[in-house]
Design a protein around this motif. Structure first.
Motif, mmCIF file in Angstrom:
data_model
loop_
_atom_site.group_PDB
_atom_site.id
_atom_site.type_symbol
_atom_site.label_atom_id
_atom_site.label_comp_id
_atom_site.label_asym_id
_atom_site.label_seq_id
_atom_site.Cartn_x
_atom_site.Cartn_y
_atom_site.Cartn_z
ATOM 1 N N ARG A 281 -28.420 -22.452 -18.676
ATOM 2 C CA ARG A 281 -28.373 -21.949 -20.044
ATOM 3 C C ARG A 281 -28.988 -23.045 -21.177
ATOM 4 N NH1 ARG A 281 -22.192 -22.779 -23.218
ATOM 5 N NH2 ARG A 281 -23.529 -21.628 -24.908
ATOM 6 N N LEU A 282 -29.155 -24.477 -20.354
ATOM 7 C CA LEU A 282 -29.940 -25.287 -21.781
ATOM 8 C C LEU A 282 -31.440 -24.669 -21.282
ATOM 9 C CD1 LEU A 282 -30.070 -27.725 -22.997
ATOM 10 C CD2 LEU A 282 -30.443 -28.766 -20.649
ATOM 11 N N ILE A 283 -31.920 -24.164 -20.656
ATOM 12 C CA ILE A 283 -33.378 -23.892 -20.651
ATOM 13 C C ILE A 283 -33.480 -23.113 -21.744
ATOM 14 C CG2 ILE A 283 -35.206 -22.798 -19.323
ATOM 15 C CD1 ILE A 283 -34.164 -25.036 -16.908
ATOM 16 N N GLY A 284 -32.189 -22.339 -21.460
ATOM 17 C CA GLY A 284 -32.835 -20.905 -22.552
ATOM 18 C C GLY A 284 -32.784 -20.770 -23.732
ATOM 19 N N ILE A 285 -31.665 -21.931 -23.969
ATOM 20 C CA ILE A 285 -31.665 -22.121 -25.379
ATOM 21 C C ILE A 285 -32.886 -22.682 -26.095
ATOM 22 C CG2 ILE A 285 -30.056 -24.104 -27.072
ATOM 23 C CD1 ILE A 285 -27.561 -23.572 -25.151
ATOM 24 N N ALA A 286 -33.218 -23.746 -25.106
ATOM 25 C CA ALA A 286 -34.045 -25.100 -25.081
ATOM 26 C C ALA A 286 -35.605 -23.295 -25.376
ATOM 27 C CB ALA A 286 -34.721 -25.289 -24.350
ATOM 28 N N SER A 287 -35.298 -22.460 -24.742
ATOM 29 C CA SER A 287 -36.730 -21.647 -25.070
ATOM 30 C C SER A 287 -37.032 -20.941 -25.864
ATOM 31 C CB SER A 287 -36.896 -20.930 -23.599
ATOM 32 O OG SER A 287 -37.534 -19.822 -23.592
ATOM 33 N N ARG A 288 -35.265 -20.414 -26.312
ATOM 34 C CA ARG A 288 -34.797 -19.791 -27.704
ATOM 35 C C ARG A 288 -35.643 -20.212 -28.745
ATOM 36 N NH1 ARG A 288 -30.417 -18.251 -29.705
ATOM 37 N NH2 ARG A 288 -29.249 -18.666 -28.171
#
Length: 505
Positions: A281-288
């Motif tokens: 989820r952290l990677i998804g947030i950073a990507s977004r």
């Protein structure tokens, strides 16, 4: 009180006030017990903003030279020691106001203070999260140094490339591959430890006025890099599953951070570990939000319980994770060998910055560590220290159960080097530390791990540098001190409760 301010100087006015008051105290023009003008009065006399005087007085209070008493005023409380002045590089007759000229004051030098405690023979140190020197395989490492000097001495003692010792770069890339991270040797930069890694990353990513998102609490070394003069930061609370992703997501929707700094495995200081779902989820947030993540994975090898969790770098499909680690926690911190693994474009920029700083890390240290690892000695050493540290962690957790009061809470980390303790609200950890040092025990008070709004009742206890018996004794002493403080507080509050009951009757 007459002060001379140079309004055309590049030195800030508050710093000039600090320097002038210090000079007057040293010269005897102001004596201990003398009352200083009120903030408003001195500001009017000097023709400056009241906040300028308030800032100067606050710094003098922090230096221990003056004391402010509510309703009474501000008084001189001590005289600067000549030895301390000379230690800062000033002669007693120096015309240079070095204290005012220095561009950056930085955070307090707590690490130096804690290292001093460790060096005291009678002190049981629970302060530094460092390997136990008693477990260093000195003979094995000496043979590795001798070998690389005989085989490559003339090359290793000459200047080398900034990127690092190629064989060590290859080894690190191969070890990361075992975690699932796809990294080539030219995407690895060897540094002088994680502290330099953080500073290099700051230089290429964080400009004046840029914000960084930090865990709260977090590693003090990261605070010293990212929270200096003029910097901006976003403090995101840490839960049992690591950085609070709901808060992070909400904050990033309103503010633009240049990077997110996290310690996902055995976080320093809380010891918590992000689970697999939270990492994705952290990677998804950073990507977004298109924000790079700096993953400090320095404790990954020190897992004592439970299954291994892939680092963020292994889960990263977008090329946004900058991975840093070091041999300091599993090997020899004095060698100062760490690394950064990142996309090639990032490594290229880091290379240029590092070249300006120090050309390259020690080739001899890099080659010796590579030889140590190639012979299988590093893996054997890690296995040995993990067994010892697991026993010491268990000894600390058991001692906390036996000796600390019921209102105290602490983490139960699956790895790493420390336990995070939350004391009863009425206990100030800094005050307890002063008493503990007198009683032969040191630890780190929790306020050092916060960029803002520090916790006053928390403490970090490190278990790697003391044996089980010493840990038991240290925790027992601390427990007795805490219980005694709680008893005094209860006694002080009891009469008030009685008076309140009488008033009701």
């Amino acid at each position: 009180m007459i002060l001379e301010l140079q309004r055309d100087s590049r030195v800030p006015l508050y710093s000039q006030i600090v320097t002038e008051v210090r000079r007057m105290i040293t010269a005897g023009a102001l004596k201990v017990g003398d009352r200083l003008p009120a903030n408003r009065e001195l500001a009017r006399t000097l023709g400056v903003n009241r906040n300028t005087v308030s800032t100067a007085y606050a710094e003098l209070v922090a230096d221990g030279l003056i004391t402010s008493r509510v309703g009474s005023g501000t008084y001189v409380s001590s005289v600067p020691a000549p030895e301390a002045k000379q230690a800062r590089g000033e002669s007693l007759s120096s015309p240079m106001p070095w204290e005012a000229l220095l561009a950056e004051r930085g955070r307090d030098n707590w690490l130096h203070e804690m290292a001093g405690f460790y060096e005291q023979r009678e002190m049981i140190s629970l302060s530094l999260a460092l390997p136990s020197a008693d477990l260093f395989p000195l003979d094995d490492f000496r043979r590795c140094v001798d070998h690389v000097l005989r085989k490559q001495g003339r090359t290793l003692l000459q200047l080398g490339t900034t990127g690092g010792y190629p064989r060590l770069q290859e080894f690190i890339a191969s070890q990361l591959a075992l975690t699932g991270a796809r990294v080539t040797p030219d995407e690895v930069l060897i540094t002088n430890g994680c502290q330099q890694s953080l500073d290099l990353i700051r230089q290429i990513l964080v400009g004046q006025g840029d914000e960084v998102a930090l865990e709260s609490p977090t590693y003090p070394g990261a605070l010293s890099v990212f929270c200096g003069a003029g910097s901006k930061y976003i403090s995101v609370p840490v839960s049992e599953k690591g950085i609070d992703l709901d808060v992070l997501e909400d904050v990033l929707s309103q503010r633009r951070a240049k990077l997110i700094y996290v310690v996902p495995s055995f976080q320093n200081p809380t010891g918590c570990t992000m689970d697999h779902v939270s990492r994705r989820r952290l990677i998804g947030i950073a990507s977004r939000f298109r924000i790079p993540i700096v993953e400090d994975d320095i404790y990954r090898e020190l897992r004592y319980d439970g299954p291994a969790i892939p680092p963020l770098k292994a889960l990263d499909e977008h090329g946004l994770v900058i991975y840093i680690s070091s041999f300091s926690k599993v090997g020899f911190p004095g060698l100062r060998v760490g690394w950064i693994a990142a996309p090639r474009i990032v490594i290229d920029h880091l290379n240029r910055v590092k070249q300006r700083c120090d050309l390259h890390a020690s080739l001899l240290a890099q080659a010796a560590i590579h030889e140590f690892a190639k012979r299988g000695l590093l893996a054997r050493h890690i296995k040995r220290v993990k067994k010892a540290y697991a026993e010491r962690r268990d000894a600390m957790l058991g001692a906390l159960e036996r000796h600390f009061p019921d209102l105290t809470r602490w983490s139960r980390p699956n790895g790493g080097m420390s336990v995070w303790v939350s004391l009863p609200d009425s206990i100030n950890a800094n005050q307890l530390l002063h008493q503990a040092v007198e009683g032969g025990v040191s630890f780190i008070s929790g306020d050092h791990f916060y960029a803002s709004s520090p916790s006053q009742n928390s403490m970090r206890l490190s278990f790697t540098m003391a044996g089980p018996e010493a840990i038991e004794e240290a925790v027992k002493r601390l427990g007795l001190m805490i219980k005694a403080r709680l008893a005094r507080i209860r006694r002080a509050q009891t009469p008030k409760r009685v008076d309140s009951m009488r008033a009701l009757v």
